[in-house]
Design a protein around this motif. Structure first.
Motif, PDB file in Angstrom:
ATOM      1  N   ALA A 154       0.836  -1.208   0.000  1.00 32.60           N
ATOM      2  CA  ALA A 154       0.000   0.000   0.000  1.00 32.60           C
ATOM      3  C   ALA A 154       0.870   1.257   0.000  1.00 32.60           C
ATOM      4  O   ALA A 154       0.572   2.229  -0.711  1.00 32.60           O
ATOM      5  CB  ALA A 154      -0.950  -0.016   1.197  1.00 32.60           C
ATOM      6  N   GLU A 155       1.949   1.248   0.771  1.00 34.40           N
ATOM      7  CA  GLU A 155       2.865   2.404   0.781  1.00 34.40           C
ATOM      8  C   GLU A 155       3.497   2.604  -0.598  1.00 34.40           C
ATOM      9  O   GLU A 155       3.646   3.733  -1.069  1.00 34.40           O
ATOM     10  CB  GLU A 155       3.944   2.219   1.846  1.00 34.40           C
ATOM     11  N   ALA A 156       3.865   1.498  -1.250  1.00 30.45           N
ATOM     12  CA  ALA A 156       4.443   1.593  -2.594  1.00 30.45           C
ATOM     13  C   ALA A 156       3.411   2.146  -3.578  1.00 30.45           C
ATOM     14  O   ALA A 156       3.748   2.941  -4.456  1.00 30.45           O
ATOM     15  CB  ALA A 156       4.940   0.220  -3.047  1.00 30.45           C
ATOM     16  N   LEU A 157       2.152   1.758  -3.418  1.00 29.74           N
ATOM     17  CA  LEU A 157       1.094   2.289  -4.290  1.00 29.74           C
ATOM     18  C   LEU A 157       0.883   3.781  -4.074  1.00 29.74           C
ATOM     19  O   LEU A 157       0.674   4.531  -5.036  1.00 29.74           O
ATOM     20  CB  LEU A 157      -0.217   1.533  -4.062  1.00 29.74           C
ATOM     21  N   VAL A 158       0.944   4.228  -2.831  1.00 24.12           N
ATOM     22  CA  VAL A 158       0.810   5.659  -2.555  1.00 24.12           C
ATOM     23  C   VAL A 158       1.967   6.421  -3.207  1.00 24.12           C
ATOM     24  O   VAL A 158       1.774   7.487  -3.787  1.00 24.12           O
ATOM     25  CB  VAL A 158       0.737   5.930  -1.036  1.00 24.12           C
ATOM     26  N   ALA A 159       3.158   5.838  -3.152  1.00 28.20           N
ATOM     27  CA  ALA A 159       4.331   6.499  -3.727  1.00 28.20           C
ATOM     28  C   ALA A 159       4.297   6.522  -5.256  1.00 28.20           C
ATOM     29  O   ALA A 159       4.676   7.504  -5.875  1.00 28.20           O
ATOM     30  CB  ALA A 159       5.609   5.806  -3.255  1.00 28.20           C
ATOM     31  N   ARG A 160       3.809   5.442  -5.864  1.00 30.99           N
ATOM     32  CA  ARG A 160       3.917   5.288  -7.316  1.00 30.99           C
ATOM     33  C   ARG A 160       2.593   5.317  -8.063  1.00 30.99           C
ATOM     34  O   ARG A 160       2.582   5.462  -9.270  1.00 30.99           O
ATOM     35  CB  ARG A 160       4.561   3.947  -7.570  1.00 30.99           C
ATOM     36  N   GLU A 161       1.508   5.102  -7.401  1.00 32.28           N
ATOM     37  CA  GLU A 161       0.141   5.049  -7.942  1.00 32.28           C
ATOM     38  C   GLU A 161      -0.168   3.783  -8.728  1.00 32.28           C
ATOM     39  O   GLU A 161      -1.258   3.249  -8.623  1.00 32.28           O
ATOM     40  CB  GLU A 161      -0.216   6.282  -8.772  1.00 32.28           C
ATOM     41  N   THR A 162       0.749   3.309  -9.538  1.00 29.45           N
ATOM     42  CA  THR A 162       0.534   2.088 -10.313  1.00 29.45           C
ATOM     43  C   THR A 162       1.802   1.242 -10.264  1.00 29.45           C
ATOM     44  O   THR A 162       2.901   1.764 -10.415  1.00 29.45           O
ATOM     45  CB  THR A 162       0.186   2.414 -11.785  1.00 29.45           C
ATOM     46  N   LEU A 163       1.612  -0.057 -10.060  1.00 30.57           N
ATOM     47  CA  LEU A 163       2.717  -1.012 -10.071  1.00 30.57           C
ATOM     48  C   LEU A 163       2.371  -2.133 -11.034  1.00 30.57           C
ATOM     49  O   LEU A 163       1.195  -2.472 -11.199  1.00 30.57           O
ATOM     50  CB  LEU A 163       2.934  -1.626  -8.682  1.00 30.57           C
ATOM     51  N   THR A 164       3.384  -2.715 -11.637  1.00 32.43           N
ATOM     52  CA  THR A 164       3.141  -3.928 -12.405  1.00 32.43           C
ATOM     53  C   THR A 164       2.866  -5.056 -11.405  1.00 32.43           C
ATOM     54  O   THR A 164       3.202  -4.951 -10.221  1.00 32.43           O
ATOM     55  CB  THR A 164       4.358  -4.318 -13.267  1.00 32.43           C
ATOM     56  N   GLY A 165       2.288  -6.119 -11.894  1.00 34.23           N
ATOM     57  CA  GLY A 165       2.059  -7.273 -11.030  1.00 34.23           C
ATOM     58  C   GLY A 165       3.370  -7.805 -10.466  1.00 34.23           C
ATOM     59  O   GLY A 165       3.449  -8.172  -9.286  1.00 34.23           O
ATOM     60  N   ALA A 166       4.418  -7.831 -11.302  1.00 37.47           N
ATOM     61  CA  ALA A 166       5.723  -8.327 -10.840  1.00 37.47           C
ATOM     62  C   ALA A 166       6.279  -7.448  -9.717  1.00 37.47           C
ATOM     63  O   ALA A 166       6.818  -7.958  -8.729  1.00 37.47           O
ATOM     64  CB  ALA A 166       6.704  -8.387 -12.010  1.00 37.47           C
ATOM     65  N   GLU A 167       6.139  -6.124  -9.852  1.00 40.42           N
ATOM     66  CA  GLU A 167       6.601  -5.218  -8.797  1.00 40.42           C
ATOM     67  C   GLU A 167       5.796  -5.428  -7.515  1.00 40.42           C
ATOM     68  O   GLU A 167       6.362  -5.483  -6.420  1.00 40.42           O
ATOM     69  CB  GLU A 167       6.481  -3.760  -9.243  1.00 40.42           C
ATOM     70  N   ALA A 168       4.480  -5.553  -7.655  1.00 41.58           N
ATOM     71  CA  ALA A 168       3.629  -5.753  -6.478  1.00 41.58           C
ATOM     72  C   ALA A 168       3.986  -7.046  -5.758  1.00 41.58           C
ATOM     73  O   ALA A 168       4.128  -7.061  -4.531  1.00 41.58           O
ATOM     74  CB  ALA A 168       2.155  -5.764  -6.893  1.00 41.58           C
ATOM     75  N   PHE A 169       4.161  -8.124  -6.518  1.00 38.11           N
ATOM     76  CA  PHE A 169       4.505  -9.406  -5.885  1.00 38.11           C
ATOM     77  C   PHE A 169       5.909  -9.368  -5.285  1.00 38.11           C
ATOM     78  O   PHE A 169       6.168 -10.001  -4.269  1.00 38.11           O
ATOM     79  CB  PHE A 169       4.351 -10.548  -6.885  1.00 38.11           C
ATOM     80  N   ALA A 170       6.827  -8.597  -5.900  1.00 40.02           N
ATOM     81  CA  ALA A 170       8.172  -8.462  -5.333  1.00 40.02           C
ATOM     82  C   ALA A 170       8.104  -7.756  -3.980  1.00 40.02           C
ATOM     83  O   ALA A 170       8.827  -8.112  -3.048  1.00 40.02           O
ATOM     84  CB  ALA A 170       9.091  -7.711  -6.293  1.00 40.02           C
TER      85      ALA A 170
END
Length: 185
Positions: A154-170
């Protein structure tokens, strides 16, 4: 609506604020993503950018998914959101009737972001409210076990707004910390 007593009140929200709509959307979408992750289903992307009628969107790789797995994924967003608002509540609000407190937070999550999720429930669930109740406790326990990675996502989403599935799973795997340079704007 019958709701179940939380056995653990998760308190760590990291840098997130449960009164901030964008942060709650990130937690909501992270909940969906964790459910896909637990089910071994890939996602293409996770976003907290508003799109049409959605505040955010977790886009899975198209594949057949049975009604039980779909129900768990749909419930995971509102349940994560309810867990976050409960965590942000004052400890004296937790009170003596934990079932009532949990019900209030679950209902709030459904009203503020989970209505579309419940509307998307498979048609095999004729009573969608009962279906939510049926899966909420199972999903809450799964999310509790993965709460720290969920918050990192969730913090990464706030920082970037969109993540690839690979980034999210990482991020969920701990291979890509939420504060990694790749996840900064």
């Amino acid at each position: 609506m019958k709701t179940l007593i939380p056995t653990t009140i998760v308190q760590d929200l990291g840098s997130l604020d449960a009164t901030n709509d964008l942060h709650l959307t990130a937690i909501h979408e992270a909940g969906h993503t964790v459910a896909y992750y637990k089910l071994g289903r890939e996602v293409i992307s996770v976003s907290i950018q508003s799109a049409e009628e959605h505040r955010g969107l977790t886009l899975p790789v198209p594949a057949m998914i049975d009604d039980i797995d779909r129900a768990q994924v749909l419930v995971a967003g509102p349940v994560a959101q309810a867990m976050a608002t409960l965590a942000a509540a004052e400890p004296d609000e937790w009170g003596t009737d934990e079932q009532e407190i949990w019900a209030d937070h679950a209902a709030g999550a459904l009203m503020s972001g989970g209505q579309g999720d419940i509307e998307d429930f498979p048609v095999s669930f004729t009573d969608r409210g009962a279906a939510f109740d049926m899966w909420a406790d199972v999903v809450r326990l799964q999310l509790t076990a993965l709460w720290t990675p969920l918050i990192a996502l969730a913090e990464a989403l706030v920082a970037r707004e969109t993540l690839t599935g690979a980034e999210a799973f990482a991020v969920l795997d701990g291979a890509l910390p939420a504060d990694h340079d790749l996840l900064r704007r």
